[in-house]
Design a protein around this motif. Structure first.
Motif, PDB file in Angstrom:
ATOM      1  N   PHE A  19       2.342 -84.236 -88.183  1.00 41.98           N
ATOM      2  CA  PHE A  19       3.060 -82.949 -88.776  1.00 41.98           C
ATOM      3  C   PHE A  19       1.342 -82.267 -87.532  1.00 41.98           C
ATOM      4  O   PHE A  19       0.399 -83.064 -88.025  1.00 41.98           O
ATOM      5  N   VAL A  20       1.501 -81.395 -86.917  1.00 45.90           N
ATOM      6  CA  VAL A  20       0.352 -80.512 -86.866  1.00 45.90           C
ATOM      7  C   VAL A  20       0.173 -79.196 -87.723  1.00 45.90           C
ATOM      8  O   VAL A  20       1.099 -78.271 -87.900  1.00 45.90           O
ATOM      9  N   PHE A  21      -0.991 -79.458 -88.531  1.00 47.21           N
ATOM     10  CA  PHE A  21      -1.422 -77.509 -89.438  1.00 47.21           C
ATOM     11  C   PHE A  21      -2.790 -77.715 -89.259  1.00 47.21           C
ATOM     12  O   PHE A  21      -3.727 -78.327 -89.813  1.00 47.21           O
ATOM     13  N   ASP A  22      -3.345 -77.234 -90.125  1.00 48.16           N
ATOM     14  CA  ASP A  22      -4.315 -76.313 -90.603  1.00 48.16           C
ATOM     15  C   ASP A  22      -4.605 -77.698 -91.910  1.00 48.16           C
ATOM     16  O   ASP A  22      -4.397 -76.528 -93.229  1.00 48.16           O
ATOM     17  N   LYS A  23      -5.297 -78.044 -91.935  1.00 46.70           N
ATOM     18  CA  LYS A  23      -6.041 -79.102 -93.217  1.00 46.70           C
ATOM     19  C   LYS A  23      -6.749 -78.407 -94.359  1.00 46.70           C
ATOM     20  O   LYS A  23      -6.888 -78.677 -94.814  1.00 46.70           O
ATOM     21  N   HIS A  24      -7.434 -76.628 -93.711  1.00 44.66           N
ATOM     22  CA  HIS A  24      -8.131 -76.594 -94.470  1.00 44.66           C
ATOM     23  C   HIS A  24      -6.969 -75.911 -95.384  1.00 44.66           C
ATOM     24  O   HIS A  24      -7.216 -75.202 -96.569  1.00 44.66           O
ATOM     25  N   LEU A  25      -6.169 -75.344 -95.049  1.00 37.83           N
ATOM     26  CA  LEU A  25      -5.245 -74.607 -95.997  1.00 37.83           C
ATOM     27  C   LEU A  25      -4.036 -75.683 -96.539  1.00 37.83           C
ATOM     28  O   LEU A  25      -3.192 -75.129 -97.560  1.00 37.83           O
ATOM     29  N   TYR A  26      -3.607 -76.439 -95.398  1.00 38.40           N
ATOM     30  CA  TYR A  26      -2.172 -77.181 -95.942  1.00 38.40           C
ATOM     31  C   TYR A  26      -2.222 -78.626 -96.079  1.00 38.40           C
ATOM     32  O   TYR A  26      -3.465 -79.056 -95.764  1.00 38.40           O
ATOM     33  N   SER A  27      -1.362 -79.117 -96.372  1.00 39.47           N
ATOM     34  CA  SER A  27      -0.701 -80.559 -96.748  1.00 39.47           C
ATOM     35  C   SER A  27       0.347 -81.438 -96.543  1.00 39.47           C
ATOM     36  O   SER A  27       0.951 -79.841 -96.243  1.00 39.47           O
ATOM     37  N   VAL A  28       0.382 -82.353 -96.136  1.00 41.87           N
ATOM     38  CA  VAL A  28       2.140 -82.525 -96.353  1.00 41.87           C
ATOM     39  C   VAL A  28       2.201 -83.798 -97.252  1.00 41.87           C
ATOM     40  O   VAL A  28       1.230 -84.763 -97.151  1.00 41.87           O
ATOM     41  N   LEU A  29       3.214 -83.409 -97.987  1.00 38.30           N
ATOM     42  CA  LEU A  29       3.055 -84.729 -99.365  1.00 38.30           C
ATOM     43  C   LEU A  29       4.607 -84.936 -98.950  1.00 38.30           C
ATOM     44  O   LEU A  29       5.724 -83.999 -98.988  1.00 38.30           O
ATOM     45  N   GLU A  30       4.788 -86.201 -98.906  1.00 36.14           N
ATOM     46  CA  GLU A  30       5.830 -86.656 -99.440  1.00 36.14           C
ATOM     47  C   GLU A  30       6.446 -86.785-101.121  1.00 36.14           C
ATOM     48  O   GLU A  30       5.805 -87.691-102.083  1.00 36.14           O
ATOM     49  N   VAL A  31       7.717 -86.534-101.599  1.00 38.19           N
ATOM     50  CA  VAL A  31       7.884 -86.177-102.940  1.00 38.19           C
ATOM     51  C   VAL A  31       9.501 -86.389-102.814  1.00 38.19           C
ATOM     52  O   VAL A  31       9.852 -86.726-101.930  1.00 38.19           O
ATOM     53  N   ASN A  32      10.453 -86.927-104.166  1.00 38.52           N
ATOM     54  CA  ASN A  32      11.310 -86.705-104.484  1.00 38.52           C
ATOM     55  C   ASN A  32      11.961 -85.837-104.126  1.00 38.52           C
ATOM     56  O   ASN A  32      11.814 -84.408-104.322  1.00 38.52           O
ATOM     57  N   GLN A  33      13.793 -85.435-104.684  1.00 32.09           N
ATOM     58  CA  GLN A  33      14.152 -84.941-103.904  1.00 32.09           C
ATOM     59  C   GLN A  33      13.842 -83.515-105.502  1.00 32.09           C
ATOM     60  O   GLN A  33      13.934 -82.400-105.077  1.00 32.09           O
ATOM     61  N   THR A  34      14.197 -84.053-106.468  1.00 34.56           N
ATOM     62  CA  THR A  34      13.396 -82.803-107.574  1.00 34.56           C
ATOM     63  C   THR A  34      12.767 -82.117-106.783  1.00 34.56           C
ATOM     64  O   THR A  34      12.290 -81.206-107.485  1.00 34.56           O
ATOM     65  N   ASN A  35      11.683 -82.992-107.114  1.00 28.79           N
ATOM     66  CA  ASN A  35      10.022 -81.944-106.326  1.00 28.79           C
ATOM     67  C   ASN A  35      10.123 -81.445-105.196  1.00 28.79           C
ATOM     68  O   ASN A  35       9.418 -80.326-105.030  1.00 28.79           O
ATOM     69  N   TYR A  36      11.038 -81.727-104.386  1.00 26.68           N
ATOM     70  CA  TYR A  36      11.467 -81.158-103.071  1.00 26.68           C
ATOM     71  C   TYR A  36      11.919 -79.960-103.828  1.00 26.68           C
ATOM     72  O   TYR A  36      11.367 -78.717-103.356  1.00 26.68           O
ATOM     73  N   GLU A  37      12.913 -79.293-104.716  1.00 19.38           N
ATOM     74  CA  GLU A  37      13.739 -78.533-104.683  1.00 19.38           C
ATOM     75  C   GLU A  37      13.095 -77.482-105.108  1.00 19.38           C
ATOM     76  O   GLU A  37      13.398 -76.499-105.766  1.00 19.38           O
ATOM     77  N   GLN A  38      12.542 -78.497-106.573  1.00 15.89           N
ATOM     78  CA  GLN A  38      11.376 -77.161-107.051  1.00 15.89           C
ATOM     79  C   GLN A  38       9.574 -77.098-106.662  1.00 15.89           C
ATOM     80  O   GLN A  38       9.875 -76.364-107.637  1.00 15.89           O
ATOM     81  N   CYS A  39       9.669 -77.408-105.802  1.00 19.64           N
ATOM     82  CA  CYS A  39       8.333 -77.526-104.924  1.00 19.64           C
ATOM     83  C   CYS A  39       7.288 -77.825-106.321  1.00 19.64           C
ATOM     84  O   CYS A  39       6.637 -77.055-106.696  1.00 19.64           O
ATOM     85  N   ILE A  40       7.547 -78.994-106.552  1.00 15.91           N
ATOM     86  CA  ILE A  40       6.861 -79.498-107.366  1.00 15.91           C
ATOM     87  C   ILE A  40       5.952 -80.636-106.799  1.00 15.91           C
ATOM     88  O   ILE A  40       6.065 -81.107-106.336  1.00 15.91           O
ATOM     89  N   ASP A  41       4.173 -80.102-106.839  1.00 15.57           N
ATOM     90  CA  ASP A  41       3.189 -80.682-105.626  1.00 15.57           C
ATOM     91  C   ASP A  41       2.732 -82.361-106.643  1.00 15.57           C
ATOM     92  O   ASP A  41       1.303 -82.834-106.102  1.00 15.57           O
ATOM     93  N   ARG A  42       2.767 -82.361-108.275  1.00 19.50           N
ATOM     94  CA  ARG A  42       2.484 -83.384-108.665  1.00 19.50           C
ATOM     95  C   ARG A  42       3.299 -84.584-109.297  1.00 19.50           C
ATOM     96  O   ARG A  42       4.770 -84.287-108.254  1.00 19.50           O
ATOM     97  N   ASP A  43       2.695 -85.710-108.889  1.00 14.97           N
ATOM     98  CA  ASP A  43       3.582 -86.614-108.920  1.00 14.97           C
ATOM     99  C   ASP A  43       4.092 -86.876-107.802  1.00 14.97           C
ATOM    100  O   ASP A  43       5.248 -87.291-107.747  1.00 14.97           O
ATOM    101  N   PHE A  44       3.636 -86.790-106.757  1.00  8.78           N
ATOM    102  CA  PHE A  44       4.226 -87.117-104.804  1.00  8.78           C
ATOM    103  C   PHE A  44       4.480 -88.554-104.918  1.00  8.78           C
ATOM    104  O   PHE A  44       3.268 -89.473-105.435  1.00  8.78           O
TER     105      PHE A  44
END
Length: 166
Positions: free
Chosen positions: A57-82
């Motif tokens: 993953f190549v990105f601007d760390k000041h703007l973005y992040s990369v979180l591994e999540v479950n399918q529900t959080n992926y579908e609903q864009c929930i960034d808690r409980d990653f």
């Protein structure tokens, strides 16, 4: 050092290089990296992911992040409980260690702008047996053919190109 020993050392080093190259490092998003307005669904649809591969993953760390999540959080864009926060410095790698679906999103609402990736990781293809001469058909993918070609060129150059320098 004897020439035979030098060749043996070169072969061992080359085998290590080929093993690491075969493990597969895939830059997420290709030339665009991990950013907004990239169709990661389309990008992933044109690739195969195997256990042991790495995502880069190549990105601007000041703007973005990369979180591994479950399918529900992926579908609903929930960034808690990653599951895992992959974000370290904006040039981050993640190894695919199991054959299963993986889901990644960017937090801060960027997931809603398309910064999400779902992939299905498969077991590596078994090594194929030596081809029979009666078989005119091959099952090798272009990626496998390319790796074998590159490996052959590396071996040839490494063994025979270096022999002239000795």
């Amino acid at each position: 050092m004897r020439p035979e020993m030098m060749i043996m050392i070169r072969v061992i080093m080359l085998l290590g290089l080929m093993k690491s190259a075969a493990s597969g490092l895939e830059k997420v998003g290709g030339k665009y990296g991990w950013d907004q307005n990239v169709n990661y669904t389309d990008w992933a649809a044109h690739r195969h992911f195997y256990v042991g591969n790495w995502l880069y993953f190549v990105f601007d760390k000041h703007l973005y992040s990369v979180l591994e999540v479950n399918q529900t959080n992926y579908e609903q864009c929930i960034d808690r409980d990653f599951i895992t926060n992959i974000t370290r410095g904006g040039r981050d790698v993640f190894q695919l260690t199991q054959a299963r679906p993986y889901y990644f999103i960017s937090s801060g609402g960027y997931c809603f702008h398309g910064m999400k990736l779902a992939i299905n990781v498969e077991e590596p293809l078994p090594a194929s047996p030596a081809p029979s001469f009666s078989s005119a058909k091959t099952n090798a993918s272009p990626t496998q053919i390319g790796k074998h070609f590159i490996a052959s060129v590396l071996v040839w150059t490494f063994l025979f190109g270096q022999a002239r320098l000795s």
